[in-house]
Design an enzyme around this catalytic site. Structure first.
Site, mmCIF file in Angstrom:
data_model
loop_
_atom_site.group_PDB
_atom_site.id
_atom_site.type_symbol
_atom_site.label_atom_id
_atom_site.label_comp_id
_atom_site.label_asym_id
_atom_site.label_seq_id
_atom_site.Cartn_x
_atom_site.Cartn_y
_atom_site.Cartn_z
ATOM 1 N N LYS A 140 1.264 -8.288 1.943
ATOM 2 C CA LYS A 140 1.167 -8.572 0.474
ATOM 3 C C LYS A 140 1.718 -9.160 -0.111
ATOM 4 C CE LYS A 140 0.357 -3.120 0.883
ATOM 5 N NZ LYS A 140 1.054 -2.285 1.025
ATOM 6 N N SER A 191 4.766 -0.667 -2.875
ATOM 7 C CA SER A 191 4.217 -1.242 -1.391
ATOM 8 C C SER A 191 2.777 -0.647 -1.979
ATOM 9 C CB SER A 191 4.694 -1.240 0.287
ATOM 10 O OG SER A 191 4.096 -1.766 0.836
ATOM 11 N N SER A 193 3.698 -4.563 5.492
ATOM 12 C CA SER A 193 3.464 -4.540 4.284
ATOM 13 C C SER A 193 3.658 -6.123 3.978
ATOM 14 C CB SER A 193 4.214 -3.096 3.316
ATOM 15 O OG SER A 193 3.173 -2.333 3.753
ATOM 16 N N LYS A 232 9.635 -9.352 -0.311
ATOM 17 C CA LYS A 232 8.748 -7.718 -0.092
ATOM 18 C C LYS A 232 9.638 -6.892 1.424
ATOM 19 C CE LYS A 232 5.018 -5.044 -0.300
ATOM 20 N NZ LYS A 232 6.163 -4.542 0.582
#
Length: 370
Positions: A73, A125, A70, A232
């Site tokens: 992202k 997420s 992720s 993140k």
């Protein structure tokens, strides 16, 4: 040595062009600095970058392309912010609702602002949010992925390629620690992105229930590290634990990246501490500084992260511009080029001492402080 009139004019024109093209801090990510003392992580790949200058302070296996889960992202968010409008209404499709993995539990046909959708994307997420965002901004998931790869090319991310907006494992979907560091440094300069990733908790309207959505950021660094302000987390069975974190201390922002790291929280604390300790942001020149031997003054501050032993390797060179240029007519007299050894770091404009441009620039600089 005497220079002929034509040669002097040609030299002035070349310097003028260089002065126009080079701006404060317009410095590409530099090669990782030589470590002043031992530092390492448990990660398969890691990197540490000074956000403002783009200087890589540390890198281990940093150019190896790997699965990034992720952390994808980060690219999804910045592309959506740059190509979409935060006030847009995003409608959730069947494809988005059915997306596997982490989710903010959107329902078919649900409508939510792009701004709130981005909070769900980055705090929780949400893979459903990633798909909905991609379809809205790119017209389709495939169209959005094209924009992601276009952005990667624009930023010079040579070891990255994207196949989806969420980071679920897929052949041909990868990035590297160094590329993610460069991408993060770029994204954190966007005010909307920085605000989203630095938020610990966010509420958003829930059209299906009497209570609002309430999302808590999965990034534990925001609570466990002084000055932490992003970015993140990521995990898949193949990528394993991935993390990008950022923190600001004494006006300096650093971002750390680890890929496939079983002890990432501790490693990020150590990386950030090491960076702040060994590579503090230093004022190379200050706005208003007089230039010895000339009736000129420096037009902007210039800061750069330097290790103690590097301070003596900083050099400056004054490049004057042609009096016939537009820049000269607007008050600029040249640029002060700043180098570390034989590597050019950037430049700042130069004005006549007492020039109104120095005062105007002061007001501009103050207006940028929040």
């Amino acid at each position: 040595m005497k220079v002929g009139k034509q040669g002097r004019h040609r030299r002035f024109m070349l310097l003028a062009l260089a002065g126009i093209l080079m701006t404060l801090y317009a410095v590409p990510a530099q090669e990782a600095a030589a470590a002043p003392s031992g530092i390492g992580t448990h990660a398969r790949a890691s990197a540490l970058i000074d956000v403002e200058s783009g200087r890589l302070l540390y890198s281990s296996n940093g150019d190896t392309s790997m699965r990034i889960a992720s952390l994808t992202k980060i690219m999804t968010a910045i592309v959506a912010i740059e190509h979409g409008h935060l006030s847009d209404t995003v409608k959730v499709s069947k494809r988005a609702v059915g997306k596997e993995g982490s989710s903010i539990y959107l329902k078919l046909g649900e409508e939510m602002s792009l701004s709130n959708m981005l909070y769900g994307l980055m705090l929780r997420s949400g893979n459903d949010a990633a798909t909905a965002i991609a379809e809205h901004v790119g017209g389709s998931e495939e169209g959005f992925v094209y924009l992601m790869n276009q952005k990667a090319q624009e930023l010079g991310l040579v070891n990255s390629h994207f196949m989806n907006p969420h980071g679920l494992d897929e052949e041909g979907h990868y990035s590297s620690a160094n590329d993610l560091a460069k991408l993060t440094a770029y994204a954190l300069k966007n005010k909307a992105f920085a605000e989203i990733v630095g938020t610990k908790q966010k509420s958003a309207p829930n059209p299906h229930e009497k209570w609002d959505y309430r999302w808590h950021n999965k990034n534990k660094m925001l609570s466990m590290y002084e000055g932490a302000d992003g970015v993140k987390t990521g995990y898949t069975k193949k990528a394993l634990r991935c993390l990008v974190s950022s923190a600001t201390r004494n006006g300096q922002k650093l971002a750390a990246v680890t890929i496939n790291d079983g002890d990432d929280w501790a490693d990020h604390r150590r990386l950030l501490d090491w960076g702040f300790r060994h590579y503090p942001l230093r004022a190379i020149v200050n706005k208003g500084d007089n230039i010895a031997g000339y009736p000129y003054a420096v037009g902007q501050h210039f800061y750069y992260p330097l290790e103690d032993s590097e301070a003596g390797s900083i050099h400056t060179a004054l490049h004057l511009i042609d009096p016939l240029t537009t820049a000269y007519a607007l008050g600029e007299r040249g640029s002060l080029v700043i180098s570390l050894g034989d590597r050019k770091l950037g430049s700042v404009p130069v004005y006549e001492q007492g020039s109104i441009r120095l005062k105007l620039q002061e007001r501009t600089d103050r207006s940028n402080i929040r």
